[in-house]
Design a protein around this motif. Structure first.
Motif, PDB file in Angstrom:
ATOM      1  N   ALA A 122      53.668  35.870  38.105  1.00  0.00           N
ATOM      2  CA  ALA A 122      55.076  36.251  37.965  1.00  0.00           C
ATOM      3  C   ALA A 122      55.387  37.540  38.716  1.00  0.00           C
ATOM      4  O   ALA A 122      56.558  37.822  38.994  1.00  0.00           O
ATOM      5  N   ARG A 123      54.357  38.292  39.060  1.00  0.00           N
ATOM      6  CA  ARG A 123      54.550  39.562  39.760  1.00  0.00           C
ATOM      7  C   ARG A 123      53.990  39.544  41.183  1.00  0.00           C
ATOM      8  O   ARG A 123      53.817  40.582  41.804  1.00  0.00           O
ATOM      9  N   GLY A 124      53.697  38.358  41.675  1.00  0.00           N
ATOM     10  CA  GLY A 124      53.233  38.232  43.043  1.00  0.00           C
ATOM     11  C   GLY A 124      51.808  38.649  43.278  1.00  0.00           C
ATOM     12  O   GLY A 124      51.377  38.788  44.435  1.00  0.00           O
ATOM     13  N   GLN A 125      51.013  38.840  42.216  1.00  0.00           N
ATOM     14  CA  GLN A 125      49.624  39.260  42.359  1.00  0.00           C
ATOM     15  C   GLN A 125      48.673  38.072  42.423  1.00  0.00           C
ATOM     16  O   GLN A 125      47.522  38.210  42.847  1.00  0.00           O
ATOM     17  N   VAL A 126      49.129  36.911  41.961  1.00  0.00           N
ATOM     18  CA  VAL A 126      48.325  35.696  41.913  1.00  0.00           C
ATOM     19  C   VAL A 126      49.109  34.579  42.604  1.00  0.00           C
ATOM     20  O   VAL A 126      50.306  34.408  42.331  1.00  0.00           O
ATOM     21  N   PRO A 127      48.488  33.807  43.491  1.00  0.00           N
ATOM     22  CA  PRO A 127      49.214  32.733  44.181  1.00  0.00           C
ATOM     23  C   PRO A 127      49.603  31.614  43.228  1.00  0.00           C
ATOM     24  O   PRO A 127      48.892  31.346  42.247  1.00  0.00           O
TER      25      PRO A 127
ATOM     26  N   SER B  54      41.964  36.718  41.480  1.00  0.00           N
ATOM     27  CA  SER B  54      43.295  36.111  41.563  1.00  0.00           C
ATOM     28  C   SER B  54      43.258  34.716  42.159  1.00  0.00           C
ATOM     29  O   SER B  54      44.242  33.973  42.067  1.00  0.00           O
ATOM     30  N   ARG B  55      42.115  34.316  42.780  1.00  0.00           N
ATOM     31  CA  ARG B  55      41.963  32.992  43.382  1.00  0.00           C
ATOM     32  C   ARG B  55      40.610  32.408  42.998  1.00  0.00           C
ATOM     33  O   ARG B  55      39.768  32.145  43.860  1.00  0.00           O
ATOM     34  N   PRO B  56      40.356  32.194  41.713  1.00  0.00           N
ATOM     35  CA  PRO B  56      39.030  31.706  41.316  1.00  0.00           C
ATOM     36  C   PRO B  56      38.773  30.264  41.727  1.00  0.00           C
ATOM     37  O   PRO B  56      37.623  29.851  41.852  1.00  0.00           O
ATOM     38  N   GLY B  57      39.845  29.471  41.907  1.00  0.00           N
ATOM     39  CA  GLY B  57      39.682  28.076  42.275  1.00  0.00           C
ATOM     40  C   GLY B  57      39.301  27.204  41.097  1.00  0.00           C
ATOM     41  O   GLY B  57      38.874  27.686  40.039  1.00  0.00           O
ATOM     42  N   PHE B  58      39.438  25.899  41.272  1.00  0.00           N
ATOM     43  CA  PHE B  58      39.129  24.958  40.194  1.00  0.00           C
ATOM     44  C   PHE B  58      37.656  25.031  39.822  1.00  0.00           C
ATOM     45  O   PHE B  58      37.299  25.069  38.643  1.00  0.00           O
ATOM     46  N   THR B  59      36.790  25.077  40.839  1.00  0.00           N
ATOM     47  CA  THR B  59      35.348  25.130  40.562  1.00  0.00           C
ATOM     48  C   THR B  59      34.975  26.424  39.838  1.00  0.00           C
ATOM     49  O   THR B  59      34.183  26.410  38.890  1.00  0.00           O
ATOM     50  N   GLY B  60      35.569  27.544  40.262  1.00  0.00           N
ATOM     51  CA  GLY B  60      35.261  28.808  39.620  1.00  0.00           C
ATOM     52  C   GLY B  60      35.656  28.828  38.158  1.00  0.00           C
ATOM     53  O   GLY B  60      34.897  29.303  37.303  1.00  0.00           O
ATOM     54  N   LEU B  61      36.817  28.286  37.829  1.00  0.00           N
ATOM     55  CA  LEU B  61      37.260  28.252  36.433  1.00  0.00           C
ATOM     56  C   LEU B  61      36.422  27.276  35.613  1.00  0.00           C
ATOM     57  O   LEU B  61      36.123  27.534  34.434  1.00  0.00           O
TER      58      LEU B  61
ATOM     59  N   TYR C 280      48.718  44.130  32.412  1.00  0.00           N
ATOM     60  CA  TYR C 280      48.880  43.024  31.464  1.00  0.00           C
ATOM     61  C   TYR C 280      48.740  43.513  30.025  1.00  0.00           C
ATOM     62  O   TYR C 280      49.508  43.111  29.136  1.00  0.00           O
ATOM     63  N   LEU C 281      47.769  44.396  29.761  1.00  0.00           N
ATOM     64  CA  LEU C 281      47.605  44.942  28.412  1.00  0.00           C
ATOM     65  C   LEU C 281      48.833  45.750  27.998  1.00  0.00           C
ATOM     66  O   LEU C 281      49.241  45.721  26.832  1.00  0.00           O
TER      67      LEU C 281
END
Length: 385
Positions: free
Chosen positions: A128-133, A73-80, A37-38
């Motif tokens: 966008a690169r398939g790393q995050v659902p 990659s899957r923090p969830g609503f509660t995690g965020l 990303y950087l």
């Protein structure tokens, strides 16, 4: 919180190019997704300082996920949601290692919003690169109805464009406004500096409204300070400064705008530059350096002046004059002065290097003198009636 990940500055042994990466503290293994990303920021032409700040915020997010046992990659609503609160409630480390008792500091809501913005962009980049659902990205925004549209925004004939997508994890903060500097304060700032270089830098920012990155990125060939510059191949009459974006500056100073522009300067600024030239010519290491602002008084003499040196100088200046002094305050003061004196907004936009006219909204501030004049003017009219 134990820092498992951290932002690191990497220098290419072949080209000397500076990059920012996120590494695992113990093994120095790259976090590939964050480092990718950087690299995308770099490819888009973002400033190295932007890359540095984003690297630190990504490391902060990854450390939070590691501590809370979350998949980044899957923090969830509660995690965020908990991340948003954690950012403003967790005390920051002391500024120094001194034994003196220091007040507990926490991040402001504005800083937390900035971190959450970087986290959101990082997750969208990964999606966008398939790393995050995709369901993770869906959590980042929510519908919002614009009751009051910003200037220039077209809501449509039936108001169909009032429904927008807004950041879901963002504090509602109070707009802090911009701190201004009066002409007398600016004159006091210039007069308080014993060194000609510092006087010229302050006056340049106040006269032209340049960003600090634009000023530190100036080359000596950019200063056309004669009445005519035709011998230098420039057809613009009168003393002026050329502002150009140069990604390869050794001090990593970078103009924000990708469009070059010229800004006229005053005879007073030319005189201050002459004083600075005399001061600079007494340092042999600076004679061949093409950059305008160089170190003259400490180690690394003759090398281009960096952001850190400039911040240190303005911090000392603030202690001397007794009020806040930051480079962007001088840019704001220049824009406010031009608008208050009746300069056309399009001209001010061109001088400041803004692409969008909406960027001008923040610069027109009303001072106490104008408020009192308006009230007294209405009272005078009522008395005449």
């Amino acid at each position: 919180m134990e820092s498992v990940y951290r932002a690191e500055r990497a220098v290419s042994p072949a080209s000397g190019a500076v990059r920012w990466v996120v590494v695992e503290s113990r093994t120095y293994a790259l976090h590939l997704e964050a480092t990718g990303y950087l690299a995308s920021l770099r490819a888009r032409g973002c400033s190295p300082n932007t890359e540095r700040v984003y690297a630190g915020r990504l490391a902060l997010y990854l450390n939070y996920c590691r501590t809370q046992r979350l998949d980044w990659s899957r923090p969830g609503f509660t995690g965020l949601s908990l991340l948003q609160q954690w950012l403003v409630e967790t005390p920051l480390p002391p500024r120094t290692d001194r034994l003196a008792v220091q007040p507990v500091r926490c991040r402001s809501q504005q800083t937390a919003n900035a971190v959450m913005t970087v986290v959101g962009e990082f997750l969208r980049f990964g999606a966008a690169r398939g790393q995050v659902p995709p369901e993770t990205v869906e959590l980042l925004a929510q519908p919002k109805l614009l009751r009051f549209a910003p200037p220039g925004y077209d809501v449509g004939e039936r108001g169909q464009f009032r429904q927008v997508r807004a950041a879901a994890f963002r504090f509602k903060t109070v707009q802090p406004g911009f701190e201004d500097l009066s002409p007398s304060q600016i004159r006091s700032m210039i007069a308080s500096r014993p060194r000609a270089r510092d006087r010229f830098l302050i006056a340049l920012l106040a006269c032209t409204g340049l960003r600090i990155g634009e000023a530190l990125g100036l080359h000596r060939e950019d200063l056309h300070l004669l009445a005519s510059s035709r011998l230098a191949g420039c057809g613009i009459e009168g003393p002026h400064v050329h502002v150009r974006r140069r990604p390869g500056n050794p001090n990593r100073a970078l103009a924000k705008s990708r469009f070059p522009r010229t800004v006229p300067v005053t005879a007073e600024l030319v005189a201050l530059y002459t004083d600075y030239q005399y001061e600079r010519d007494r340092v042999p290491q600076a004679l061949a350096e093409p950059m305008v602002f160089v170190n003259l008084f400490r180690s690394m003499r003759g090398r281009p002046m960096a952001y850190a040196n400039t911040k240190e100088m303005f911090d000392r200046l603030a202690r001397t004059v007794g009020h806040a002094c930051r480079p962007h305050m001088l840019r704001h003061a220049a824009a406010t002065r031009w608008l208050r004196e009746g300069v056309d907004r399009d001209v001010v936009q061109r001088l400041l290097g803004h692409v969008s006219p909406l960027s001008m909204e923040v610069y027109r501030t009303v001072d106490d003198t104008e408020l009192r004049a308006a009230v007294e003017h209405v009272a005078l009219l009522q008395g005449q009636r």
